[in-house]
Design an enzyme around this catalytic site. Structure first.
Site, PDB file in Angstrom:
ATOM      1  N   ASP A 226       0.856  -1.190   0.000  1.00 34.02           N
ATOM      2  CA  ASP A 226       0.000   0.000   0.000  1.00 34.02           C
ATOM      3  C   ASP A 226       0.892   1.239   0.000  1.00 34.02           C
ATOM      4  O   ASP A 226       1.903   1.280   0.699  1.00 34.02           O
ATOM      5  CB  ASP A 226      -0.931   0.024   1.208  1.00 34.02           C
ATOM      6  CG  ASP A 226      -2.015   1.065   1.003  1.00 34.02           C
ATOM      7  OD1 ASP A 226      -3.032   0.718   0.394  1.00 34.02           O
ATOM      8  OD2 ASP A 226      -1.828   2.230   1.413  1.00 34.02           O
TER       9      ASP A 226
ATOM     10  N   GLU B 188       0.851   5.664   0.016  1.00 29.49           N
ATOM     11  CA  GLU B 188       0.145   6.954   0.066  1.00 29.49           C
ATOM     12  C   GLU B 188       0.859   7.861  -0.922  1.00 29.49           C
ATOM     13  O   GLU B 188       2.096   7.810  -1.045  1.00 29.49           O
ATOM     14  CB  GLU B 188       0.175   7.561   1.471  1.00 29.49           C
ATOM     15  CG  GLU B 188      -0.529   6.736   2.536  1.00 29.49           C
ATOM     16  CD  GLU B 188      -1.978   6.420   2.216  1.00 29.49           C
ATOM     17  OE1 GLU B 188      -2.644   7.275   1.601  1.00 29.49           O
ATOM     18  OE2 GLU B 188      -2.442   5.312   2.544  1.00 29.49           O
TER      19      GLU B 188
ATOM     20  N   HIS C  78      -6.141   5.199   5.522  1.00 28.88           N
ATOM     21  CA  HIS C  78      -5.393   6.130   4.679  1.00 28.88           C
ATOM     22  C   HIS C  78      -3.968   6.360   5.182  1.00 28.88           C
ATOM     23  O   HIS C  78      -3.421   7.443   5.015  1.00 28.88           O
ATOM     24  CB  HIS C  78      -6.140   7.466   4.529  1.00 28.88           C
ATOM     25  CG  HIS C  78      -7.489   7.285   3.904  1.00 28.88           C
ATOM     26  ND1 HIS C  78      -7.663   6.745   2.666  1.00 28.88           N
ATOM     27  CD2 HIS C  78      -8.724   7.536   4.373  1.00 28.88           C
ATOM     28  CE1 HIS C  78      -8.945   6.679   2.388  1.00 28.88           C
ATOM     29  NE2 HIS C  78      -9.614   7.145   3.408  1.00 28.88           N
TER      30      HIS C  78
ATOM     31  N   ASP D  66      -3.377   0.331   6.103  1.00 27.58           N
ATOM     32  CA  ASP D  66      -4.160  -0.166   4.964  1.00 27.58           C
ATOM     33  C   ASP D  66      -3.618  -1.502   4.448  1.00 27.58           C
ATOM     34  O   ASP D  66      -4.376  -2.378   4.048  1.00 27.58           O
ATOM     35  CB  ASP D  66      -4.188   0.871   3.827  1.00 27.58           C
ATOM     36  CG  ASP D  66      -5.094   2.053   4.171  1.00 27.58           C
ATOM     37  OD1 ASP D  66      -5.753   2.001   5.225  1.00 27.58           O
ATOM     38  OD2 ASP D  66      -5.148   3.020   3.385  1.00 27.58           O
TER      39      ASP D  66
END
Ligand code: SF4
Length: 936
Positions: free
Chosen positions: A12, A14, A147, A152
């Site tokens: 994951d 960001e 988030h 996540d």
């Protein structure tokens, strides 16, 4: 349970945005998952080379300071790539993360990608949302937060385990079938499902057939109860404090307005009258009509029907209000929810599509979801599924559409068919909930759709005219014709697989000839609709039409300058191809009729006669529109904007529906209740009565009533009218646009966002959005735009849960948006909501009024705008605790004579007016006073 892939990397990231070539990675989390367990982790923040946008800061909580000490991407990426190695990558919407990694790495990653979102869509076809956090909530997976990359990634790993455990419970045969669909769809999950099928302890050879529809136990006949209250007064007593509703319902609040409504409806039903009842927001309309409708049905034995405009309200009645009445009153009634046929799965079509195996990849992916859902559903109602737009299109080839139904000739007809079931439940019910489309299709089908009923309640009645216009019209679309030709292609394929033997030596040649005819017709459809699309676009762009999601262009078939003339060549060819095709099909049909004693041919004969009848119907409707054969109808074409394979639809609709409604809906009914929060204009119901044909009923037969809202608008809200903005159409567009953007920003500063801005034009919405977006970013305000930042549902959810947000909406946002609480504290109406006179149906109605010697503005445009204005105003106060301001930026409210009529139609009798400077000061003062009031 054995996990496949046995070892993978859950990933994951960001990022600062959505574009892997423009935006940057700011956090990376990688987990090695082996046999379902996390064995290694890598997690790091990444320092970007640009400022963190406010949306990302709000979403992740990461700001420039937090990332200032982190390594740059080039310092950390090699380690991440080594960590991933050759393992498969898994994650929620993994192609997004893989895209960023590839862009950063500058090379393609060959690792197989396993998307947990895709897996959830397959195994949880009814989930309302496929966001990671929503899925975790649904499956009760604890999340540390959302988030942030590590949280996540861990959540995605847990979601994967939970979903696989769920799949392991499925029957082996079903899993094998699912694996088949997923293989055809090119999904990496195919192998997983196949392996699970063989591991499954349920995969014994004699698995119960998982494709058989479930049988629903029907409710026993309710006992007759003589203790149902007999008169309106006794009914009203049920609502009193200490009554059964107050005793049994947790959040029940006694409202005198609701009691008044119950009394009025019970009285009208008893006296067999028509009642127009406008009930302000918060009255509790649903309970107020359900109780007297049920009482009437239980007393007289006659069925009651409730019709709503939206499926949302239909579902709310079905899932919340009706069970509430049942629980509180304990009355022995049966209710049924009935929808249009297209909402139900057709078992015959579905089971047939399982056997033919000629699926495209798109269909196979969709059928995988249907397979999982079909084994569980008791209703076959597509509303239980969360379908994408593309899937909605595919659904049309599986739904129980009347054209495709074989009726009593179908083996599922008498018991399992979902349509039969819903009709049977309706026949046994005291109360049937429908929507306006179905109510009106019952008119069209001469009352063969709904069982007979004694009383009718029409909620959201202000939509009745538009719903009738839509339902009683015709439409022919490019996609509809293509669907028909695809169905025919498949049927021809099946027919050519069956040897005709001695039956007819000419059979293969005939099939070949029809197949060629189908191909010609396919090309004809493409050419006709492509030309139509180009003509419409160039016509609308020449006129400088705004950027609404669809172009709409009026057609006047038969008139010399009409666009249909420019299409005559393409249309003549298409018509000829379709006629040739239909006559070829008729030849095949008569051969099949001759051979239909053999079962194999009988089935094909039924399929063919359906394809034929659909073809004849579509060809007839297309001809009818192109020649403008229907009197008193308006014709137009709609083209979806900005899409490659855009929807193109030809339409025809009656200009006036009042006489049809009178003749077929009202005339023979004894009692109908029409209700809505917005039926009247300046306390008069004349406009609604005229448009809906109620003025054709005998005088004295129709009663009207207004029930005030229980909210105290004078103390809960402030209405402000700004007078110094340039009037729409005055000066240059740029001056207006600039002034509008500044005013909105000033307001947002005072209200702290929490603002819904209602536009009447998509073009104005987009221009203002583009101007304000960067400024809002700087000021830490989240700006959300209709059609720009996501679907209506997602936008409203995001707005509701974000502290400083502005939501820009057009058209559909003027009603049906329900945001109680402080999340919405300011509603801005940019302009008075007059419909554009260029909209074909509106234009035709205005012409019709002119022909009748009536002033179209006074009789139609103005009252319609006032009703929409009232709807817009109604978005603000949704509960007794809500507080806020409504700001109207259109000075015509003060300068035009008709402005008073708008103001007089609102539940709030006072307002303040002035220039923007004065208004913002007053609003600031009002909010200060309110916050002092709350803190006391
Ligand atoms: S009766 Fe009609 S709708 Fe029902 S399953 Fe059969 S074909 Fe489909």
């Amino acid at each position: 349970m054995k996990f496949v892939p046995q070892s993978c990397i859950v990933c994951d990231l960001e990022t600062t945005g959505l574009n892997p070539y423009r935006d940057e990675i700011i956090e990376i989390a990688l987990l090695q998952l082996e046999e379902g367990r996390v064995t290694r982790e890598m997690h790091t923040l990444v320092r970007p080379r640009r400022k963190i946008p406010v949306t990302i800061r709000r979403l992740t909580g990461l700001d420039d300071a937090a990332l200032g000490a982190a390594p740059y991407l080039e310092e950390i990426l090699p380690e991440a790539i080594r960590f991933i190695g050759p393992h498969p990558l898994m994650g929620h919407n993994i192609s997004f993360d893989a895209g960023f990694l590839q862009a950063a790495h500058g090379r393609t990653l060959d690792n197989p990608l396993f998307d947990t979102r895709e897996l959830a869509r397959i195994l949880l076809p009814g989930a309302r949302s496929y966001r990671l956090s929503d899925l975790c909530r649904l499956l009760e997976i604890e999340m540390e937060g959302s988030h942030r990359a590590l949280w996540d990634a861990r959540a995605a790993a847990a979601l994967y385990s939970r979903l696989m455990a769920r799949a392991a419970q499925m029957e082996g045969k079903l899993l094998l079938h699912l694996a088949g669909f997923l293989t055809r769809a090119g999904s990496p999950w195919a192998e997983e499902m196949g392996q699970l099928a063989w591991q499954s302890r349920h995969s014994r050879i004699n698995d119960r057939a998982p494709f058989r529809p479930s049988r629903v136990e029907e409710e026993a006949e309710p006992p007759r109860d003589p203790n149902i209250p007999a008169d309106p007064e006794q009914l009203c007593a049920l609502l009193e404090p200490g009554g059964p509703l107050a005793t049994h319902l947790e959040k029940y609040e006694y409202r005198p307005q609701q009691k008044k409504m119950v009394a009025a409806i019970a009285g009208a039903l008893a006296e067999e009258k028509y009642l127009l009842l406008e009930a302000g927001t918060g009255t509790g309309k649903s309970l107020a009509y359900l109780i007297p409708a049920l009482q009437r049905s239980l007393k007289t034995g006659q069925r009651a029907v409730v019709s709503t405009h939206t499926i949302n309200l239909q579902e709310q009645l079905w899932q919340k209000d009706i069970p509430m009445v049942k629980k509180a009153l304990g009355w022995p009634f049966r209710a049924a929810l009935v929808k249009g046929r297209q909402n139900y799965l057709c078992l015959r079509r579905w089971l047939h599509s399982l056997t033919v195996q000629d699926w495209t990849a798109r269909e196979a992916a969709f059928y995988g979801r249907i397979l999982v859902w079909a084994r569980e559903t008791a209703t076959g109602d597509k509303n239980e599924l969360n379908l994408t737009r593309d899937e909605q299109e595919l659904w049309l080839s599986l739904c129980a559409d009347g054209e495709a139904c074989q009726g009593t000739g179908c083996r599922w007809f008498s018991r399992e068919c979902y349509v039969t079931r819903s009709r049977r439940l309706a026949e046994a019910a005291n109360l049937v909930v429908v929507n306006h489309s179905l109510l009106l299709s019952d008119i069209r089908a001469e009352n063969r759709v709904l069982p007979a009923y004694g009383c009718l309640i029409i909620d959201e009645a202000h939509h009745l005219e538009d719903a009738a216009t839509e339902q009683l019209g015709l439409s022919v679309s490019r996609s509809g014709l293509s669907r028909w030709l695809n169905a025919l292609n498949r049927l021809l394929g099946r027919l050519s697989d069956v040897p005709s033997g001695e039956n007819s030596p000419a059979w293969p040649a005939l099939l070949q000839q029809v197949q060629e005819g189908r191909q010609r017709a396919g090309k004809g459809v493409e050419l006709f609709f492509n030309t139509l699309q180009q003509l419409v676009i160039s016509h609308c762009e020449k006129k400088g039409e705004g950027n609404a999601p669809r172009y709409q262009l009026r057609l006047r078939p038969g008139s010399k300058s009409d666009l249909t003339n420019d299409l005559q060549g393409e249309y003549s060819n298409l018509r000829l191809y379709i006629q040739e095709l239909l006559s070829g099909l008729e030849k095949i049909n008569s051969l099949l009729d001759d051979w239909s004693e053999e079962e194999i041919w009988a089935g094909h004969a039924r399929d063919l006669s359906q394809v034929l009848s659909t073809g004849r119907k579509v060809a007839g409707e297309l001809d009818c529109i192109m020649k403008g054969e229907l009197d008193n109808h308006v014709y137009w074409v709609e083209v979806e904007r900005g899409k490659e394979n855009a929807a193109v639809i030809l339409r025809a609709a009656p200009v006036q529906v009042n006489t049809v409604l009178y003749e077929h809906l009202y005339k023979d009914k004894k009692a109908i209740i029409f209700t809505s929060a917005t039926l009247s204009v300046e306390e008069s119901f004349d406009h609604f009565m005229e448009r809906a044909g109620l003025n054709l009923l005998p005088a004295g037969q129709v009663m009207t009533m207004q029930v005030d809202s229980p909210f105290s608008y004078e103390s809960q809200s402030l209405l402000c009218v700004v007078r110094n903005l340039p009037l729409p159409g005055e000066g240059s567009g740029a001056i207006y646009s600039e002034a509008l953007a500044i005013s909105l920003l000033d307001l947002a500063e005072i209200t702290g966002g929490r603002m819904l801005v209602l536009f009447t034009s998509h073009q104005m919405l987009q221009e203002t959005y583009n101007r304000l977006k960067p400024v809002c970013e700087e000021r830490d305000i989240l700006l959300l735009g209709h059609n720009l930042d996501g679907s209506r549902w997602n936008l409203v959810e995001e707005f509701r849960t974000t502290t400083r947000a502005i939501l820009f909406g057009a058209s559909s946002f003027w009603e049906g948006v329900d945001i109680p609480g402080p999340a919405l504290s300011c509603v801005v109406m940019v302009k008075l909501p007059f419909w554009s006179p260029g909209v074909p149906v509106i234009e035709a109605r205005l012409e019709e009024l002119a022909r009748q010697g009536k002033d179209g503005f006074r009789h139609f445009s103005l009252p319609q705008a006032i009703i929409r204005f009232k709807q817009g105003f109604g978005r603000l106060i949704r509960t007794e605790q809500d507080r806020g301001v409504v700001v109207v930026l259109d000075g015509r409210l003060l300068t035009k004579k008709y402005g008073r009529q708008f103001l007089n139609s609102l539940p709030l009798k006072s307002h303040i007016r002035g220039d923007m400077h004065l208004i913002t000061r007053q609003i600031a003062r009002w909010f200060n006073k309110e916050s002092r009031h709350v803190s006391k």
